[in-house]
Design a protein around this motif. Structure first.
Motif, PDB file in Angstrom:
ATOM      1  N   GLN A  21      10.438  14.620  17.777  1.00  0.00           N
ATOM      2  CA  GLN A  21      11.605  14.795  18.694  1.00  0.00           C
ATOM      3  C   GLN A  21      11.889  13.842  19.959  1.00  0.00           C
ATOM      4  OE1 GLN A  21      11.089  19.338  19.145  1.00  0.00           O
ATOM      5  NE2 GLN A  21      13.189  19.423  18.812  1.00  0.00           N
ATOM      6  N   LYS A  22      10.460  13.427  20.361  1.00  0.00           N
ATOM      7  CA  LYS A  22      10.340  12.654  21.617  1.00  0.00           C
ATOM      8  C   LYS A  22      10.710  11.294  21.176  1.00  0.00           C
ATOM      9  CE  LYS A  22       7.244  15.341  24.627  1.00  0.00           C
ATOM     10  NZ  LYS A  22       6.278  16.000  23.997  1.00  0.00           N
ATOM     11  N   LEU A  23      10.938  10.864  20.131  1.00  0.00           N
ATOM     12  CA  LEU A  23      11.220   9.528  19.739  1.00  0.00           C
ATOM     13  C   LEU A  23      12.565   8.926  20.258  1.00  0.00           C
ATOM     14  CD1 LEU A  23       9.864   9.080  16.149  1.00  0.00           C
ATOM     15  CD2 LEU A  23       8.540   8.468  18.282  1.00  0.00           C
ATOM     16  N   ILE A  42      14.568  17.794  10.984  1.00  0.00           N
ATOM     17  CA  ILE A  42      13.439  17.307  10.767  1.00  0.00           C
ATOM     18  C   ILE A  42      12.388  18.108  10.181  1.00  0.00           C
ATOM     19  CG2 ILE A  42      11.392  17.320  12.758  1.00  0.00           C
ATOM     20  CD1 ILE A  42      13.126  16.517  14.987  1.00  0.00           C
ATOM     21  N   ARG A  43      12.693  19.559  10.280  1.00  0.00           N
ATOM     22  CA  ARG A  43      11.910  20.413   9.509  1.00  0.00           C
ATOM     23  C   ARG A  43      12.043  20.253   7.981  1.00  0.00           C
ATOM     24  NH1 ARG A  43      12.413  25.151  13.581  1.00  0.00           N
ATOM     25  NH2 ARG A  43      10.797  24.506  14.773  1.00  0.00           N
ATOM     26  N   GLU A  44      13.447  19.708   7.326  1.00  0.00           N
ATOM     27  CA  GLU A  44      13.662  19.476   6.026  1.00  0.00           C
ATOM     28  C   GLU A  44      12.720  18.248   5.563  1.00  0.00           C
ATOM     29  OE1 GLU A  44      17.796  18.878   4.921  1.00  0.00           O
ATOM     30  OE2 GLU A  44      18.355  20.901   5.901  1.00  0.00           O
ATOM     31  N   ASN A  60       0.829   8.612  -0.638  1.00  0.00           N
ATOM     32  CA  ASN A  60      -0.555   8.778  -0.427  1.00  0.00           C
ATOM     33  C   ASN A  60      -0.697   8.604   0.916  1.00  0.00           C
ATOM     34  OD1 ASN A  60      -0.485   6.002  -0.270  1.00  0.00           O
ATOM     35  ND2 ASN A  60      -1.617   5.933  -2.251  1.00  0.00           N
ATOM     36  N   LYS A  61       0.545   8.365   1.749  1.00  0.00           N
ATOM     37  CA  LYS A  61       0.128   8.165   3.401  1.00  0.00           C
ATOM     38  C   LYS A  61       1.575   8.441   4.017  1.00  0.00           C
ATOM     39  CE  LYS A  61      -0.202   4.225   6.109  1.00  0.00           C
ATOM     40  NZ  LYS A  61       0.995   3.877   6.553  1.00  0.00           N
ATOM     41  N   ILE A  62       1.434   9.077   5.056  1.00  0.00           N
ATOM     42  CA  ILE A  62       2.539   9.344   5.920  1.00  0.00           C
ATOM     43  C   ILE A  62       2.313   8.891   7.218  1.00  0.00           C
ATOM     44  CG2 ILE A  62       3.886  11.417   6.858  1.00  0.00           C
ATOM     45  CD1 ILE A  62       4.268  11.663   3.940  1.00  0.00           C
ATOM     46  N   ASP A  63       3.401   7.988   7.743  1.00  0.00           N
ATOM     47  CA  ASP A  63       3.360   7.995   9.335  1.00  0.00           C
ATOM     48  C   ASP A  63       4.746   7.941   9.695  1.00  0.00           C
ATOM     49  OD1 ASP A  63       4.987   5.789   8.437  1.00  0.00           O
ATOM     50  OD2 ASP A  63       3.325   4.174   8.487  1.00  0.00           O
ATOM     51  N   ILE A  64       4.875   7.599  10.909  1.00  0.00           N
ATOM     52  CA  ILE A  64       6.009   7.898  11.733  1.00  0.00           C
ATOM     53  C   ILE A  64       7.173   7.174  11.221  1.00  0.00           C
ATOM     54  CG2 ILE A  64       7.311   7.563  13.953  1.00  0.00           C
ATOM     55  CD1 ILE A  64       5.486   9.351  14.890  1.00  0.00           C
ATOM     56  N   ASP A  65       7.036   5.930  10.915  1.00  0.00           N
ATOM     57  CA  ASP A  65       7.977   5.312  10.004  1.00  0.00           C
ATOM     58  C   ASP A  65       8.734   5.766   9.058  1.00  0.00           C
ATOM     59  OD1 ASP A  65       7.939   3.256  12.082  1.00  0.00           O
ATOM     60  OD2 ASP A  65       6.925   1.624  10.924  1.00  0.00           O
ATOM     61  N   ILE A  66       7.925   6.282   7.921  1.00  0.00           N
ATOM     62  CA  ILE A  66       8.202   6.767   6.668  1.00  0.00           C
ATOM     63  C   ILE A  66       8.947   8.227   7.080  1.00  0.00           C
ATOM     64  CG2 ILE A  66       7.466   8.328   4.623  1.00  0.00           C
ATOM     65  CD1 ILE A  66       5.106   6.118   4.561  1.00  0.00           C
ATOM     66  N   PHE A  67       8.525   8.801   8.027  1.00  0.00           N
ATOM     67  CA  PHE A  67       9.076  10.000   8.568  1.00  0.00           C
ATOM     68  C   PHE A  67      10.627   9.874   8.981  1.00  0.00           C
ATOM     69  CE2 PHE A  67       8.232  14.566   9.538  1.00  0.00           C
ATOM     70  CZ  PHE A  67       9.525  14.946  10.090  1.00  0.00           C
ATOM     71  N   LEU A  68      10.608   8.746  10.023  1.00  0.00           N
ATOM     72  CA  LEU A  68      12.005   8.582  10.498  1.00  0.00           C
ATOM     73  C   LEU A  68      12.983   7.852   9.484  1.00  0.00           C
ATOM     74  CD1 LEU A  68      11.265   6.517  13.793  1.00  0.00           C
ATOM     75  CD2 LEU A  68      13.033   8.469  13.358  1.00  0.00           C
ATOM     76  N   LEU A  71      14.325  10.798   7.758  1.00  0.00           N
ATOM     77  CA  LEU A  71      15.115  11.486   8.714  1.00  0.00           C
ATOM     78  C   LEU A  71      16.615  10.702   8.948  1.00  0.00           C
ATOM     79  CD1 LEU A  71      15.404  13.750  10.873  1.00  0.00           C
ATOM     80  CD2 LEU A  71      14.690  12.484  12.381  1.00  0.00           C
ATOM     81  N   ARG A  72      16.423   9.582   9.116  1.00  0.00           N
ATOM     82  CA  ARG A  72      17.603   8.617   9.190  1.00  0.00           C
ATOM     83  C   ARG A  72      18.614   9.009   7.883  1.00  0.00           C
ATOM     84  NH1 ARG A  72      14.605   3.858   9.726  1.00  0.00           N
ATOM     85  NH2 ARG A  72      13.853   4.028  11.974  1.00  0.00           N
ATOM     86  N   ALA A  73      18.175   8.978   6.874  1.00  0.00           N
ATOM     87  CA  ALA A  73      18.871   9.277   5.469  1.00  0.00           C
ATOM     88  C   ALA A  73      19.687  10.619   5.556  1.00  0.00           C
ATOM     89  CB  ALA A  73      18.049   8.987   4.384  1.00  0.00           C
ATOM     90  N   LYS A  74      18.703  11.542   5.924  1.00  0.00           N
ATOM     91  CA  LYS A  74      19.477  12.979   6.295  1.00  0.00           C
ATOM     92  C   LYS A  74      20.451  12.938   7.178  1.00  0.00           C
ATOM     93  CE  LYS A  74      16.380  15.907   4.249  1.00  0.00           C
ATOM     94  NZ  LYS A  74      16.590  16.288   2.934  1.00  0.00           N
ATOM     95  N   ILE A  75      20.375  12.130   8.263  1.00  0.00           N
ATOM     96  CA  ILE A  75      21.320  12.004   9.557  1.00  0.00           C
ATOM     97  C   ILE A  75      22.504  11.349   9.199  1.00  0.00           C
ATOM     98  CG2 ILE A  75      21.852  11.336  12.067  1.00  0.00           C
ATOM     99  CD1 ILE A  75      19.987  13.758  11.813  1.00  0.00           C
ATOM    100  N   SER A  76      22.361  10.368   8.362  1.00  0.00           N
ATOM    101  CA  SER A  76      23.623   9.407   7.999  1.00  0.00           C
ATOM    102  C   SER A  76      24.460  10.227   6.867  1.00  0.00           C
ATOM    103  CB  SER A  76      23.221   8.357   7.303  1.00  0.00           C
ATOM    104  OG  SER A  76      22.850   8.217   5.946  1.00  0.00           O
ATOM    105  N   GLU A  77      23.909  11.417   6.022  1.00  0.00           N
ATOM    106  CA  GLU A  77      24.560  12.100   5.326  1.00  0.00           C
ATOM    107  C   GLU A  77      25.322  13.073   6.046  1.00  0.00           C
ATOM    108  OE1 GLU A  77      22.006  14.697   2.911  1.00  0.00           O
ATOM    109  OE2 GLU A  77      21.223  12.849   1.794  1.00  0.00           O
TER     110      GLU A  77
END
Ligand SMILES: *Cc1c(COP(=O)(O)O)cnc(C)c1O
Length: 473
Positions: A21-23, A42-44, A60-68, A71-77
């Motif tokens: 949320q702080k990004l 974000i929760r989704e 096999n790895k999660i970081d902020i970039d993957i998360f973002l 999230l971008r894809a969900k927001i653009s929907e």
């Protein structure tokens, strides 16, 4: 590590919600869409990623970039679904998918004034009695059309249902077989009849209907004679149709109301725009129609509404129908429509100020000049990946007005070596902040410039086209 602890450590790599949320990018999403919507997205994303992690084979790895990026894809929907402006460069001026007519800015000011303050919507200020919301438009509308009385409802489909239900409930309505229309899938005359609790009685044949056909179908259960504008098709060849005057005479002789659904109804003579003649409400009434209906947002160029004009005794009956209460217009529509009607006091003003009329009136030379102005920027942007040229094309009125009439216009034509490539390029135009919608024709993108008025806004977003994924030609 066994599988379980491996997954545990991976799961702990999931970024915490409060960190996301702080990004700054997420802060911007929040300021556009609100905290709760973004938080739920974000929760989704978190849930999706957690599932992906525990389903063994996937990531096999999660970081902020993957998360973002998730999230971008969900927001653009969400963005894609939000109501927002587009450039309609399809060449169809009155396009239902793009909201039909657009309103003059003076009209928007008039709407704003009424929307942000209490008003005399249903109040007679001098008499201190209850007023009628139709009064704000009926004087002007009757003056323009010569009608005795009028009322307006939510749209023309509502107008047709309301008239049929008020004047011919549980009775038969006679319609020529050549006029059993469907408009845009959701308006089919036979189904409208059923909704209005009327019985459709088909008369004559598809290509030929004679006055005797109507005469022989009139029985005691007949309630009304309807003539519908065959908006989006023409019947050609060996055809015969009955004119308004004859149907009006027949109806009168049998004491039946004669209704005409004009569909588009224009309040000015279309010849002034260089288009072929269509019957105007005034003529249809003077030819003997008892009631006519048409849309407010087609050739009239106003807000979405359905206009009902005609004999005062019939309009009174219509107004007493409880359905009228359910179908009535809101105050913003009435304010907008009244504002548009004022412009019709002077035909030249109407053509200049009402965007639908102005765009229909644009001559090819003027559109060609627009094409020349925008060509340079588009070509500069695309010259390494596509061929850009100015071509002649034909615009359409749309929404079933003069269905086969095509008006000379100019377009920017963009072509590439492969169709797949063309479709990618077209997608990029539709991904712009104000999506640009054209049409695909002959393996090219065509942007018909008849409806392009804000050239600078159109050009200023071109640099945002994402052409990185497109190779040079
Ligand atoms: C467009 C049209 C309608 C439907 O009007 P809306 O305003 O879209 O509800 C009905 N009848 C005819 C002939 C039309 O052209």
């Amino acid at each position: 590590m066994n599988n379980l602890s491996y997954n545990k450590s991976l799961l702990s790599s999931l970024p915490a919600v409060h960190k996301i949320q702080k990004l700054p990018e997420v802060q911007e999403m929040i300021s556009n869409l609100g905290n709760s919507l973004v938080l739920s997205k974000i929760r989704e994303v978190q849930k999706d990623l957690r599932e992906a992690l525990t389903s063994e084979n996937e990531i096999n790895k999660i970081d902020i970039d993957i998360f973002l990026s998730n999230l971008r894809a969900k927001i653009s929907e969400i963005d894609n679904d939000l109501l927002r402006p587009v450039f309609n460069l399809t060449g169809t001026v009155i396009h239902t998918n793009f909201g039909r007519s657009i309103l003059p800015s003076k009209t928007l000011q008039d709407v704003k004034e009424i929307a942000e303050s209490p008003s005399n919507l249903e109040y007679d200020v001098l008499k201190t009695t209850r007023g009628n919301r139709d009064n704000h438009i009926s004087g002007m509308l009757c003056d323009i059309t010569g009608a005795e009385a009028c009322t307006i409802v939510n749209n023309n489909a509502a107008a047709v249902i309301l008239v049929l239900n008020s004047l011919a409930k549980r009775k038969e309505v006679l319609v020529s077989r050549g006029e059993l229309i469907e408009i845009g899938g959701s308006f089919r005359l036979p189904e409208i009849m059923t909704s209005a609790n009327c019985k459709l009685k088909e008369v004559g044949t598809t290509n030929r209907t004679h006055i005797e056909d109507f005469e022989s179908e009139i029985k005691k259960q007949t309630g009304l004679i309807l003539k519908a504008h065959t908006s989006n098709f023409v019947i050609k060849g060996f055809t015969s149709n009955i004119n308004h005057k004859d149907l009006a005479k027949l109806s009168k002789r049998h004491g039946l109301p004669f209704m005409v659904d004009l569909g588009s109804g224009s309040l000015i003579d279309l010849k002034l725009l260089g288009l072929p003649k269509e019957s105007m409400p005034k003529e249809v009434l003077s030819n003997g129609a008892d009631i006519i209906t048409f849309s407010g947002d087609k050739l009239v160029g106003g807000p979405q509404c359905g206009i009902i004009l005609g004999r005062k005794d019939l309009i009174d009956k219509i107004n007493k129908n409880p359905l009228k209460r359910a179908l009535r217009c809101d105050k913003m529509t009435i304010a907008a429509f009244a504002s548009i009607l004022k412009l019709y006091n002077d035909t030249e003003t109407a053509i200049k100020e009402i965007p639908t009329l102005r765009m229909l009136n644009r001559k090819k030379k003027e559109i060609y000049d627009t094409a020349k102005r925008v060509f340079k920027d588009i070509n500069n942007q695309l010259k390494t990946i596509a061929n850009v040229e100015i071509v002649d094309c034909k615009s359409q009125i749309g929404s079933g007005s003069l269905p086969v009439e095509l008006i000379p216009s100019c377009a920017i034509k963009i072509s590439t070596n492969s169709n797949k490539y063309l479709s990618k390029l077209y997608t990029e135009f539709r991904k712009l902040p104000i999506p640009v919608i054209g049409r695909i024709h002959d393996n090219s993108i065509l942007f018909d410039l008849r409806c392009l008025e804000d050239e600078s806004q159109f050009l200023s977003q071109l640099k945002k086209l994402n052409l990185k994924l497109l190779k040079s030609k």
